[in-house]
Design an enzyme around this catalytic site. Structure first.
Site, PDB file in Angstrom:
ATOM      1  N   CYS A   1      -0.641   4.938   6.569  1.00  8.21           N
ATOM      2  CA  CYS A   1      -1.394   5.036   7.819  1.00  8.21           C
ATOM      3  C   CYS A   1      -0.506   4.464   8.940  1.00  8.21           C
ATOM      4  O   CYS A   1       0.059   3.379   8.790  1.00  8.21           O
ATOM      5  CB  CYS A   1      -2.720   4.285   7.723  1.00  8.21           C
ATOM      6  SG  CYS A   1      -3.767   4.917   6.394  1.00  8.21           S
TER       7      CYS A   1
ATOM      8  N   CYS B   1       0.850  -1.190   0.000  1.00  8.08           N
ATOM      9  CA  CYS B   1       0.000   0.000   0.000  1.00  8.08           C
ATOM     10  C   CYS B   1       0.885   1.238   0.000  1.00  8.08           C
ATOM     11  O   CYS B   1       1.886   1.297   0.709  1.00  8.08           O
ATOM     12  CB  CYS B   1      -0.899   0.010   1.230  1.00  8.08           C
ATOM     13  SG  CYS B   1      -2.152   1.318   1.168  1.00  8.08           S
TER      14      CYS B   1
ATOM     15  N   CYS C   1      -0.916   0.682  10.556  1.00 10.40           N
ATOM     16  CA  CYS C   1      -1.263  -0.447   9.682  1.00 10.40           C
ATOM     17  C   CYS C   1      -0.025  -1.242   9.271  1.00 10.40           C
ATOM     18  O   CYS C   1       0.996  -0.665   8.888  1.00 10.40           O
ATOM     19  CB  CYS C   1      -1.970   0.101   8.441  1.00 10.40           C
ATOM     20  SG  CYS C   1      -2.393  -1.186   7.251  1.00 10.40           S
TER      21      CYS C   1
END
Ligand code: SAH
Length: 367
Positions: A118, A114, A121
């Site tokens: 964040c 990703c 995460c």
């Protein structure tokens, strides 16, 4: 497989019909082929007996049906199942199936890693490699359907599909939308719009586009009720503020009086879980058709967060409920096999070098 073969697993009906037109075939043949592949899980063209022999030969010459392969298969004590899937370039992604008494939810990945960062995460910590193709995304559903021995219609066992695995689905928009078309298609998986959920950290222009092209259920990873805190937890918030996001969410459900946006809120001890935060969240969602999913933080080693206490989670939920906001605390599933929200890691080369930076940081902290 020769390099020139086309993997038709990722073709939605309009694309396959176009392809068949180019092959000088009638368009309803595309509908039949989609049924063979997605409803019956067939991979051998010769078994597709309602297609002419000539067509089967043509298909065999120029196309293939290829899904990701299973590298590892783990079952948790609560029945949650996690697969590590291998892709043709050597990267690996993860997929999770969560069985419940009244439904079966398949959680699929949309990217290898990703690109968003964040702070809580696990996928984020491992960095980003690339987008998944449509064949690799729908291939997860196709494979799960086979692995779960769905003798009946696929939608009886896999009743819900959620884009909550690795990656930010709206940053791989075209392939995700094609996948959704196949999930919705009666010749494909026949799921209703409400049983497909796209979860996003909040790419506002893409939420607006999704509303126009295929408004499935929307989940927003909110995690904070104000911009200062949200920008720390979800850096994407520096680009699309909460005000922009709320406008987009309101418009997303405006045409459907029954629809609600789900807001996911990871409960981080001493960070976003105070009574004041709950009040702020109430003010933010007061005029929004919303449901809130409180997600107790699932441990990611080294990120420096802890899960809120059960008492704090209950108090937070009660504040929202008392203000008329539909709220549930999400049960943690598959904890013993690291299959819970935010714990998917896969196996891939990190093109962003984020995982290296994390390793150095951890070494320094431990020194
Ligand atoms: N990129 C998409 C899909 C991500 S995963 C998105 O941001 O929505 C699905 C959910 O798990 C998101 O709400 C995500 O914020 C949450 N999550 C991530 N890490 C977590 C963790 N360690 N504990 C609990 N939930 C987490």
């Amino acid at each position: 497989m020769p390099d020139s073969t086309i993997n038709i697993l990722g073709f939605d009906r309009p694309t396959l019909r176009q392809f068949f037109q180019a092959l000088d075939e009638l368009h309803y043949r595309a509908d039949q082929l989609i049924q063979w592949v997605h409803q019956r899980g067939e991979t051998e063209f010769d078994a597709m007996t309602n297609l002419s022999k000539a067509l089967r030969e043509k298909l065999r010459a120029v196309t293939c049906i290829e899904a990701p392969s299973v590298i590892a298969d783990q079952v948790a004590a609560d029945g949650t199942r996690k697969w590590l899937l291998g892709l043709s370039d050597g990267n690996c992604i993860e997929m999770v199936f969560i069985p419940e008494s009244d439904r079966g939810t398949l959680c699929i990945s949309s990217q290898v890693g990703c690109a968003l960062n964040c702070t809580f995460c696990s996928t984020a910590r491992h960095g980003y490699n690339r987008d998944l193709s449509c064949a690799e995304i729908i291939g997860q559903v196709w494979l799960a359907h086979r692995l779960l021995n769905c003798q009946t219609a696929p939608q009886r066992v896999i009743t819900n599909v959620v884009f909550m695995g690795m990656g930010e689905p709206l940053l791989n928009f075209t392939n995700v939308v094609r996948t959704i078309c196949l999930l919705l298609d009666d010749f494909g998986y026949g799921l209703s719009r409400r049983r497909i959920t796209v979860s996003t950290a909040g790419i506002v222009p893409r939420i607006d586009r999704l509303r126009d092209v295929c408004p499935v259920s929307l989940a927003i990873s909110l995690h904070a009720p104000n911009d200062i805190l949200r920008s720390q937890l979800v850096p994407l918030n520096r680009k699309y503020s909460i005000t922009d996001l709320m406008r987009s969410c309101r418009e997303y459900v405006a045409r459907d009086t029954r629809a609600r946006v789900t807001f996911e809120y990871v409960m981080l001890r001493g960070v976003n879980d105070s009574p004041g935060h709950a009040q702020e969240l109430v003010r933010l969602l007061r005029r929004m058709p919303a449901k809130v999913n409180l997600i107790p933080f699932n441990d990611v080693p080294g990120v420096g967060y802890e899960r809120s206490t059960d008492a704090d989670i209950d108090r937070f939920r009660n504040t929202l409920l008392a203000s008329g906001i539909m709220t549930i605390t999400r049960k943690t599933r598959g904890k013993d096999i690291d299959a819970a929200c935010g714990q998917l890691a896969g196996r891939f080369r990190d093109r962003t070098h984020r995982s290296e930076r994390w390793r150095h940081r951890t070494v320094e902290l431990n020194a």
